[in-house]
Scaffold this active site. Structure first.
Site, short mmCIF file in Angstrom:
data_model
loop_
_atom_site.label_atom_id
_atom_site.label_comp_id
_atom_site.label_asym_id
_atom_site.label_seq_id
_atom_site.Cartn_x
_atom_site.Cartn_y
_atom_site.Cartn_z
N CYS A 291 -50.26 16.49 -93.10
CA CYS A 291 -51.26 15.52 -92.69
C CYS A 291 -51.64 15.73 -91.21
CB CYS A 291 -50.78 14.09 -92.96
SG CYS A 291 -52.15 12.90 -93.02
N HIS B 99 -48.83 14.03 -98.53
CA HIS B 99 -47.48 13.50 -98.35
C HIS B 99 -46.76 13.51 -99.69
CE1 HIS B 99 -48.22 11.97 -94.30
NE2 HIS B 99 -49.33 11.40 -94.71
#
Length: 503
Positions: free
Chosen positions: A342, A426
């Site tokens: 991310c 994630h």
């Protein structure tokens, strides 16, 4: 009709509210009770995406798992994601609605949300046999009581009893219990049914005289004494506190399968979010995970992870300030494994255009991945499924940055160049087959004789953890009294403890 409810409050932050709530949820679920978790307002950088695309705190997602139900936005209607010392992004019913200072939020916005959170709680109580609510901080924060919507504010408005948890491992638990009650108004005190001692070490009989005296002083029972247990917990809300140096996550489940261990260094970037991504690595026998903030700490690492962050540009500045930026570039050039997740993926790219989060405009990234990132005002909240290294992968995405990948090999909607990997996903490492395949690649690139265990199931380990929490409640709490409390509310006639809340 509203069914049973309970608010688990704490004498302090980190008293064990999240864990106790999860434990009560799992105990009830095992009894066949239809139960759900609830936290009106959560401040956390550790969040999760529900199936309908709503962002909530990870602790509530794990508590939903303890209940054996799917998490929804109703379970955490207000999520605050800190973006610095004085401001947070406000996420309402799973969607971001803007940035706000702490003064602005507590100055009026918070109280405006009371109706929303009460509606969510009422909906859950109308659907489930019991709703176990989690408070935040302490219910005796007298400076914030007027606008409180997560502790006594929600308990008073919903008419639910309160159980106060205290961490005896910190010391001063009797004073904390007494003082918490004594700083509440008579109306609030009437809902505080009793106490639960957490993290006790030693012979409980030595504690009993103090519990008897506490009952004599407050008229309130202690509903259980939970022993200290190593390795118990659920996904933390507030991140790693104070200094990260020396913080190590490693598996104590079994010895390494191969001849070597695998060392993973996680860059402790500011405003680190979803650092639980590395928990699946730490669950592997022979994998040692540590959080680092110096370039020399990368020297013996077989894999470096640059994790997610709520401040991508600030994290990039921090990497430069610490000398970690150059160390990461050298690793990438030498073909030594680096994984960016991310925000960590974004900083590894060529450039970032950010007029949303930092409002810094165009900023150069580390330039080790062929990626250009532009921050959009709308947040991406999805639960993608894909394939990598020949294995099925599930994940979740929470980001404003939109990545344009201009080269390299495709990797989970991100890319890979040599041994540098980047993705917005994630939770990908929780997919067992993919995690093992990834670790085999890392071990080969690092020259380590590390072999992933063939049977580690991260989902099974999570379930085992939740069952251990349920066992803790079942074996060390007065469950009959707890159920009466959930079903019937606080006992009548609880005495007022002076001085009460200041006028």
């Amino acid at each position: 009709m509203n069914n049973g409810g309970l608010l688990v409050a704490g004498t302090t932050s980190d008293a064990g509210k999240s864990v106790v709530t999860a434990g009560i949820c799992r105990w009830l679920a095992r009894q066949g009770v239809k139960v759900a978790p609830f936290k009106a307002q959560n401040m956390s950088l550790n969040s999760f995406v529900t199936r309908e695309g709503a962002e909530i705190g990870r602790a509530q997602a794990m508590q939903a798992q303890a209940c054996r139900i799917e998490p929804t936005a109703l379970m955490n209607p207000v999520l605050l994601k800190p973006g610095g010392e004085r401001s947070s992004q406000v996420v309402l019913l799973g969607k971001p609605v803007g940035e706000m200072s702490a003064r602005g939020y507590h100055g009026g916005r918070q109280q405006q949300l009371l109706g929303t959170v009460l509606d969510c709680l009422s909906t859950l109580r109308g659907t489930y046999d019991a709703v176990i609510c989690e408070g935040a901080g302490s219910p005796a924060e007298i400076n914030l009581r007027r606008t409180d919507i997560v502790n006594m504010g929600i308990a008073r408005n919903a008419g639910i009893p309160v159980l106060v948890v205290g961490d005896i491992d910190r010391g001063g638990v009797f004073a904390s219990f007494f003082g918490t009650v004594a700083l509440l108004s008579p109306e609030d005190q009437a809902l505080v049914a009793g106490f639960l001692v957490n993290k006790f070490r030693g012979d409980v009989s030595l504690l009993e005289p103090g519990l008897d005296m506490l009952h004599g002083l407050t008229g309130r029972h202690t509903y259980g004494v939970l022993p200290f247990r190593h390795g118990l917990g659920i996904d933390e809300e507030d991140g790693l506190r104070v200094s990260l140096r020396g913080t190590v996550r490693e598996s104590s489940l079994a010895a390494p399968v191969g001849d070597d261990v695998l060392r993973v260094a996680v860059c402790a970037v500011p405003l680190m979010s979803n650092f639980t991504d590395v928990d699946a690595l730490a669950a592997e026998p022979g994998v040692v995970v540590r959080f680092v903030d110096r370039p020399e700490e990368l020297a013996d690492a077989d894999l470096v992870v640059v994790p997610g962050t709520r401040g991508t540009v600030r994290a990039l500045e921090w990497l430069h300030e610490r000398g970690l930026a150059d160390a990461l570039r050298r690793r990438a050039a030498e073909g030594r494994p680096v994984l960016g997740i991310c925000g960590g993926f974004q900083v590894l790219g060529e450039r970032i255009e950010d007029d949303v989060e930092s409002r810094m405009g165009r900023v150069d990234g580390l330039g080790v991945l062929p990626v250009r990132v532009r921050f959009a005002r709308e947040k991406t909240l999805t639960r993608p499924v894909g394939e990598a290294l020949g294995e099925r992968v599930e994940g979740y995405e929470i980001h404003h940055g939109v990545a344009e990948v201009t080269g390299g090999e495709t990797f989970l909607d991100g890319c890979r160049v040599g041994q540098t990997w980047g993705t917005h996903w994630h939770g990908s490492l929780e997919s067992d087959g993919f995690r093992r395949a990834f670790l085999r690649e890392v071990a080969a690139a690092a020259g380590r004789r590390f072999v992933p265990a063939p049977d580690t199931s991260f989902a099974a380990l999570r379930e085992e953890q939740l069952d251990r929490l349920g066992d803790l409640i079942e074996q060390h709490a007065d469950t009959d009294a707890l159920w009466r409390l959930i079903e019937s509310g606080a006992p009548q006639g609880l005495p007022f403890i002076p001085p009460g809340a200041p006028a």
